[in-house]
Design a protein around this motif. Structure first.
Motif, PDB file in Angstrom:
ATOM      1  N   UNK A 264       0.778  -1.161   0.003  1.00  5.46           N
ATOM      2  CA  UNK A 264       0.097   0.137  -0.100  1.00  5.46           C
ATOM      3  C   UNK A 264       0.764   1.209  -0.151  1.00  5.46           C
ATOM      4  N   UNK A 265       1.875   1.207   0.854  1.00  6.57           N
ATOM      5  CA  UNK A 265       2.982   2.430   0.808  1.00  6.57           C
ATOM      6  C   UNK A 265       3.646   2.490  -0.606  1.00  6.57           C
ATOM      7  N   UNK A 266       3.943   1.533  -1.043  1.00  4.45           N
ATOM      8  CA  UNK A 266       4.556   1.323  -2.361  1.00  4.45           C
ATOM      9  C   UNK A 266       3.920   1.847  -3.433  1.00  4.45           C
ATOM     10  N   UNK A 267       2.567   1.712  -3.616  1.00  7.83           N
ATOM     11  CA  UNK A 267       1.788   2.338  -4.436  1.00  7.83           C
ATOM     12  C   UNK A 267       1.776   3.910  -4.392  1.00  7.83           C
ATOM     13  N   UNK A 268       1.832   4.392  -3.335  1.00 12.36           N
ATOM     14  CA  UNK A 268       1.965   6.063  -3.059  1.00 12.36           C
ATOM     15  C   UNK A 268       3.087   6.518  -3.296  1.00 12.36           C
ATOM     16  N   UNK A 269       4.219   5.712  -3.433  1.00 11.66           N
ATOM     17  CA  UNK A 269       5.705   6.315  -3.535  1.00 11.66           C
ATOM     18  C   UNK A 269       5.867   6.366  -5.140  1.00 11.66           C
ATOM     19  N   UNK A 270       5.257   5.648  -5.964  1.00 10.62           N
ATOM     20  CA  UNK A 270       5.510   5.170  -7.410  1.00 10.62           C
ATOM     21  C   UNK A 270       4.745   6.562  -8.081  1.00 10.62           C
TER      22      UNK A 270
END
Length: 453
Positions: free
Chosen positions: A419-425
């Motif tokens: 979920x965090x990964x999606x926000x930083x990409x």
């Protein structure tokens, strides 16, 4: 007579660098007839990244001669010689700068082995000294030290002299004066730019972007635009009003961002990069005996391929490399035309698939490994590379074989938490060009960290 030169410097601001080591080999076209090698006390601090690169530190140079103490020897050994260097504009500029500080005007004709190599060896994948000499089988020691680099340049130059049998290209490449004066307004713009990896934008007086580029050294690359003599450089010099930039840290991120921005903003001087940047592709087939083979074909943007290439020479180079790495057959991969066994079989480097001596099952296992390495079709992964500063990393996201975008992170949980990964990409467009960029970069850079999702 030639003076083959390599210089190591302190790094730092443009034209404020100091020499830390110099090597000069006087070369008559056949053999070295004189040489001069010395550490040099630059009387200024060495940048930390340069210390890591060369191993030369301030303590080593404390008792070394200062440049004025070796200047006479440099003049004598280069007298009536053409200065030859790998990226001659840098080494010659540094020499001129040091002599200028002494109140002496230093002028020599010069030759650049990068430019010569690009003309005489157009099939090479990289023209960086280390990679180029390794690809040519030239032995090299003490990389990033003046003596080692200069000696490798001597051997490279000898090969280039042999290749240019008529000596026409080398004669045309000799430059009487390599230094270009940069207008004051352009120098002011250069001062604001970092010597770091990223994407830069050249704007006109209206604020419109007229050119987008990427570089591992933004300041150096923009300076080349400002001193260039080709038509595009002259037009840019006349119209430029400002240069802005974005650091990326990662060369791969810079390549991807440059491609996206050019397609989106269509700057007037990026016409050549608006279309597809690949012309050839590698595809697979199964022959009559059940062996998986690879072949090179003209690229069609509507079709899917294992990987793509900018030109045919690059494609063949990779095909030969792949065939050797996975012990495949040159005949099956259409690199060796014969009715019988391939040449590699006669020297025990092929297991005999060309004459059905090896079972298709075992052969195809290695062929599939090659496909897995050179393609990311249907893969879910993160490509981890450098970030914009030392405690940051970049991440490029591939989902189901499609490029989704890139982002930057500093904490490991950011990259493992979906979920965090999606926000930083940052989402980016997937197209054949970015797939080509990623695949070709992965082929060249084996040290990149890959996380399978």
């Amino acid at each position: 007579m030639y003076a083959i030169v390599d210089i190591e410097t302190t790094g730092g601001k443009y034209n404020e660098e100091g020499i830390t080591e110099i090597a000069i080999y006087k070369f008559d076209g056949h053999e070295i007839v004189d040489q001069f090698i010395s550490l040099v006390n630059p009387e200024r601090e060495i940048q930390p990244f340069v210390v890591n690169l060369t191993g030369i530190n301030n303590k080593m140079l404390r008792d070394a001669p200062k440049f004025y103490e070796i200047a006479k020897r440099v003049v004598e050994i280069t007298e009536d010689c053409i200065i030859v260097a790998h990226n001659a504009s840098f080494d010659y500029r540094i020499l001129q700068t040091e002599f200028k500080r002494l109140g002496f005007e230093y002028k020599r004709k010069s030759l650049c082995t990068v430019e010569l190599s690009q003309k005489l060896l157009p099939e090479m994948e990289s023209y960086k000294l280390g990679k180029l000499v390794r690809a040519l089988g030239i032995p090299m020691s003490d990389r990033h030290r003046a003596s080692g680099d200069a000696l490798a340049t001597v051997k490279l130059f000898q090969l280039l002299l042999d290749r240019d049998s008529e000596k026409n290209i080398i004669q045309q490449a000799v430059k009487s004066e390599i230094k270009k004066k940069v207008a004051t307004r352009l120098l002011d713009m250069l001062e604001t730019l970092p010597s770091e990896t990223g994407v830069y934008y050249i704007h006109n007086a209206k604020g419109d972007i007229i050119y987008i580029g990427k570089s591992r050294n933004i300041k150096k690359r923009v300076n080349q635009h400002f001193t260039g003599t080709n038509n595009k450089s002259k037009k840019i010099q006349k119209q430029v009003a400002a240069v802005t930039f974005e650091r990326t840290g990662s060369e791969l991120v810079a390549l991807l961002k440059e491609s996206e921005e050019i397609k989106r903003k269509k700057p007037m001087y990026n016409r050549a990069q608006r279309g597809n940047i690949f012309q050839f592709a590698m595809t697979s087939y199964v022959d009559d005996y059940g062996y998986i083979g690879f072949r090179i074909c003209k690229a069609d943007a509507r079709k899917k391929y294992i990987t793509t290439f900018t030109n045919m020479s690059q494609a063949k180079h990779v095909m030969f490399k792949l065939t050797e790495e996975f012990q495949l057959c040159q005949k099956i991969n259409e690199l060796h035309s014969t009715k019988n066994n391939c040449f590699q079989y006669t020297i025990n480097e092929c297991h005999g698939a060309c004459i059905q001596k090896e079972a298709p099952e075992s052969y195809n296992e290695r062929a599939q490994q090659a496909i897995d390495k050179y393609s990311y079709t249907n893969k879910n992964m993160l490509i981890i590379d450098r970030g914009r500063h030392h405690d940051e990393r970049s991440a490029i996201l591939i989902e189901n074989g499609e490029y989704k975008g890139f982002g930057f992170y500093s904490l490991n949980y950011q990259i493992t938490n979906k979920s965090v990964l999606k926000t930083i990409i940052t989402p980016m467009q997937n197209n054949r060009d970015v797939q080509h960029i990623i695949q070709s970069f992965l082929r060249r850079k084996n040290r990149l960290k890959i996380i399978t999702l």
